[in-house]
Design an enzyme around this catalytic site. Sequence first.
Site, mmCIF file in Angstrom:
data_model
loop_
_atom_site.group_PDB
_atom_site.id
_atom_site.type_symbol
_atom_site.label_atom_id
_atom_site.label_comp_id
_atom_site.label_asym_id
_atom_site.label_seq_id
_atom_site.Cartn_x
_atom_site.Cartn_y
_atom_site.Cartn_z
ATOM 1 N N ASN A 9 0.871 -1.183 0.000
ATOM 2 C CA ASN A 9 0.000 0.000 0.000
ATOM 3 C C ASN A 9 0.907 1.231 0.000
ATOM 4 O O ASN A 9 1.504 1.542 1.021
ATOM 5 C CB ASN A 9 -0.892 -0.043 1.256
ATOM 6 C CG ASN A 9 -1.682 1.237 1.440
ATOM 7 O OD1 ASN A 9 -1.793 2.044 0.518
ATOM 8 N ND2 ASN A 9 -2.231 1.422 2.630
ATOM 9 N N LYS A 11 0.108 4.251 -0.217
ATOM 10 C CA LYS A 11 -0.532 5.436 0.384
ATOM 11 C C LYS A 11 -0.336 6.641 -0.542
ATOM 12 O O LYS A 11 -0.334 6.476 -1.755
ATOM 13 C CB LYS A 11 0.020 5.689 1.786
ATOM 14 C CG LYS A 11 -0.019 4.436 2.637
ATOM 15 C CD LYS A 11 0.151 4.689 4.099
ATOM 16 C CE LYS A 11 0.214 3.363 4.813
ATOM 17 N NZ LYS A 11 0.075 3.479 6.253
ATOM 18 N N HIS A 95 -9.488 0.753 4.651
ATOM 19 C CA HIS A 95 -8.222 0.938 5.374
ATOM 20 C C HIS A 95 -8.473 1.845 6.582
ATOM 21 O O HIS A 95 -9.283 2.767 6.522
ATOM 22 C CB HIS A 95 -7.182 1.550 4.437
ATOM 23 C CG HIS A 95 -5.810 1.545 5.017
ATOM 24 N ND1 HIS A 95 -5.387 2.490 5.923
ATOM 25 C CD2 HIS A 95 -4.771 0.684 4.855
ATOM 26 C CE1 HIS A 95 -4.148 2.225 6.283
ATOM 27 N NE2 HIS A 95 -3.748 1.122 5.657
ATOM 28 N N GLU A 97 -6.905 4.242 7.764
ATOM 29 C CA GLU A 97 -6.720 5.686 7.512
ATOM 30 C C GLU A 97 -7.964 6.282 6.850
ATOM 31 O O GLU A 97 -8.295 7.442 7.085
ATOM 32 C CB GLU A 97 -5.453 5.921 6.668
ATOM 33 C CG GLU A 97 -4.198 5.708 7.519
ATOM 34 C CD GLU A 97 -2.967 5.259 6.760
ATOM 35 O OE1 GLU A 97 -2.931 5.377 5.520
ATOM 36 O OE2 GLU A 97 -2.032 4.769 7.422
ATOM 37 N N GLU A 167 -5.469 -5.525 10.302
ATOM 38 C CA GLU A 167 -4.481 -4.477 10.548
ATOM 39 C C GLU A 167 -4.787 -3.786 11.870
ATOM 40 O O GLU A 167 -5.626 -2.870 11.918
ATOM 41 C CB GLU A 167 -4.532 -3.442 9.418
ATOM 42 C CG GLU A 167 -4.203 -4.022 8.060
ATOM 43 C CD GLU A 167 -3.581 -2.961 7.160
ATOM 44 O OE1 GLU A 167 -2.458 -3.181 6.723
ATOM 45 O OE2 GLU A 167 -4.209 -1.928 6.927
ATOM 46 N N GLY A 173 2.233 1.895 10.720
ATOM 47 C CA GLY A 173 3.136 3.036 10.606
ATOM 48 C C GLY A 173 3.810 3.429 11.915
ATOM 49 O O GLY A 173 4.399 4.492 12.018
ATOM 50 N N SER A 213 3.379 -2.566 10.252
ATOM 51 C CA SER A 213 4.840 -2.557 10.406
ATOM 52 C C SER A 213 5.501 -3.881 10.014
ATOM 53 O O SER A 213 6.416 -4.348 10.692
ATOM 54 C CB SER A 213 5.215 -2.151 11.835
ATOM 55 O OG SER A 213 4.717 -0.853 12.114
ATOM 56 N N GLY A 234 2.801 -1.274 4.284
ATOM 57 C CA GLY A 234 2.802 0.155 3.995
ATOM 58 C C GLY A 234 4.213 0.654 3.756
ATOM 59 O O GLY A 234 4.774 0.490 2.670
ATOM 60 N N GLY A 235 4.831 1.212 4.793
ATOM 61 C CA GLY A 235 6.156 1.843 4.677
ATOM 62 C C GLY A 235 7.188 1.016 3.924
ATOM 63 O O GLY A 235 7.893 1.537 3.044
HETATM 64 C C1 PEP Z 1 -0.766 -0.138 5.910
HETATM 65 O O1 PEP Z 1 -0.788 1.006 5.546
HETATM 66 O O2 PEP Z 1 -1.672 -0.898 5.548
HETATM 67 C C2 PEP Z 1 0.324 -0.590 6.771
HETATM 68 C C3 PEP Z 1 0.259 -1.782 7.292
HETATM 69 O O3 PEP Z 1 1.369 0.299 6.981
HETATM 70 P P1 PEP Z 1 2.799 -0.028 7.683
HETATM 71 O O4 PEP Z 1 3.312 -1.302 7.061
HETATM 72 O O5 PEP Z 1 3.639 1.162 7.348
HETATM 73 O O6 PEP Z 1 2.545 -0.193 9.141
#
Ligand code: PEP
Length: 255
Positions: A9, A11, A95, A97, A167, A173, A213, A234-235
């Site tokens: 993702n 973002k 999601h 967010e 999640e 994040g 993460s 994500g990251g």
């Molecule tokens: C996400 O945005 O779905 C996510 C899991 O982010 P991160 O891996 O950065 O925690």
Amino acid sequence: MRKTIIAGNWKMYKTIAEGSELVNGLKRELIDLEAVDIVVCPPFTLLPLLSDMLTSSNISVGAQDCYWQEEGAFTGEVSCKMIKDSGAKYVIIGHSERRQFFGETNETVNKKIKAALKAGLLPIVCVGETLAEREKNKTFDVLSDHIKNGLADITAEEMEKITIAYEPVWAIGTGKTATPAQAQEAHKFIRDLLEKIFDKETAQETRIQYGGSVKPENTAELINQPDIDGALVGGASLKVDSFAAIVKKASEVTK
Ligand code: PEP
């Protein structure tokens, strides 16, 4: 047998030049890897270009959100039909967010899932509790609420096209990953709930990804858990090295 699925993702990151560079790097690194389904979910602006770049490759493209109407006076929204037309195969729905900053509710999640399925997209449906909810022992209540209401009126046949992403909001994040045992407990709860809502076969066949993460160092121990079928990243999906390493680690897990 559930095939592991690793989705990135992105973002609100990556211009056209940056996204193309990332995808070229992933193609180079992951060219022959067939053991895992690989998905990249860039911003809308990159969907057609990346879909073209990844045609006939082992990497699919997904959107990060959608709107449930097919077309109309809905300024700023993008329909599932348009996403499908861009060449994307998947769409992330619900999601945290979107729930936190853009008013997403289980009701809108449900409408989006139905619209995505109608357009021929494969939804990745996100569920998960906040830290406050976990500390109040509300994790299972929240998961039940997200799953039961988000998936209202979805049939077992439709469920075959849906991936769930667990999640925990407190792990997104933040660098804080759920322990493999915490994640497994939640995934098992979700699978048992799917069995109650649908049937055993549907529950056994539904892929449930973990997100929060995920990095190369914790991928194997998470995916090793019996009910964890992949990751939503994500990251660490924003760099070739880390995302490719996660996919490779996941592909080495045999269970
Ligand atoms: C996400 O945005 O779905 C996510 C899991 O982010 P991160 O891996 O950065 O925690």
